[in-house]
Design an enzyme around this catalytic site. Sequence first.
Site, PDB file in Angstrom:
ATOM      1  CB  ALA A 172       7.979  -0.846   4.815  1.00  0.00           C
ATOM      2  CB  THR A 174       4.629   1.978  -0.397  1.00  0.00           C
ATOM      3  OG1 THR A 174       5.350   2.423  -1.544  1.00  0.00           O
ATOM      4  CG2 THR A 174       5.327   2.486   0.857  1.00  0.00           C
ATOM      5  CB  ILE A 202      10.475   3.471   2.823  1.00  0.00           C
ATOM      6  CG1 ILE A 202      10.424   3.768   4.328  1.00  0.00           C
ATOM      7  CG2 ILE A 202       9.074   3.376   2.222  1.00  0.00           C
ATOM      8  CD1 ILE A 202       9.673   2.782   5.157  1.00  0.00           C
ATOM      9  CE  LYS A 203      10.834  -2.162  -4.955  1.00  0.00           C
ATOM     10  NZ  LYS A 203      11.051  -3.577  -5.366  1.00  0.00           N
ATOM     11  CB  THR A 204       7.847   4.472  -2.033  1.00  0.00           C
ATOM     12  OG1 THR A 204       6.484   4.829  -2.292  1.00  0.00           O
ATOM     13  CG2 THR A 204       8.737   5.683  -2.277  1.00  0.00           C
TER      14      THR A 204
END
EC number: 2.3.1.245
Length: 291
Positions: A172, A174, A202-204
């Site tokens: 996911a 962001t 998660i990539k943020t």
Amino acid sequence: MADLDDIKDGKDFHTDKPQTNTLFSLKGCGALDWGMQSRLARIFNPRTRKTVMLAFDHGYFQGPTTGLERIDINIAPLFEYADVLMCTRGILRSVVPPAINKPVVLRASGANSILTELSNEAVAVAMDDAVRLNSCAAAAQVYIGSEHEHQSIKNIIQLIDAGLRVGMPIMAVTGVGKDMARDQRYFSLATRIAAEMGAQIIKTYYVDKGFERIAAGCPVPIVIAGGKKLPEREALEMCYQAIDQGASGVDMGRNIFQSEDPVAMIKAVHAVVHHNETAERAYELFLSEKG
């Protein structure tokens, strides 16, 4: 039929030694299926539990932006230095050599452009095509706080459910709503929601204040986005701080392929992520490798 006269009875069963199976120890993956763990073990170095992803999927909404005019000329020379390639299926099929043997995180959301509302995305790849392309993960944006928040979360849920059926991890990514501040509170909210939905990665974005709280509050690995182009020294400092504060890697694009020397830059990023080099030491490496 087997030749029963030629079957020899086993003798050495090492009964004094219990059976072992080396586990792939990655944050949040202990209960995942073997196939999914195997794919994650290709994305994240089994020794360091870290990764350097090369992102060049920007064309799915930006078109041929600076540095991505010709993937075969500008980006292909970087493939061998990356742990993972992140791209669209169109570029994968048309430009990336199958023999490169690099794990791929496949961009699986789209249906928008920089001329329209970016949060208005749809699932753009069927899971069977991601499997057909031998992807190690599929990725989609999630826009918490945006006009199309609900649809983006539904997209992630759809991909996660499809991924669980075939052992495909979902990353996911962001995205930031127009009216949301890029701060610890926002990214803690966005990353946690994505993880709660079942995303395995998660990539943020990295933030200067409180990033360690974002990483600690997210039960699955976080990789940081490179974001806008920074001076090389600043980009390496961002990498170092993120890894030091709990990130499991980077997924960088513009800060590598728009660098003065992209090969030297990805080598320097690799030194930070996998060898715990400081930003200062990594920048020295960049200068020494710079052509």
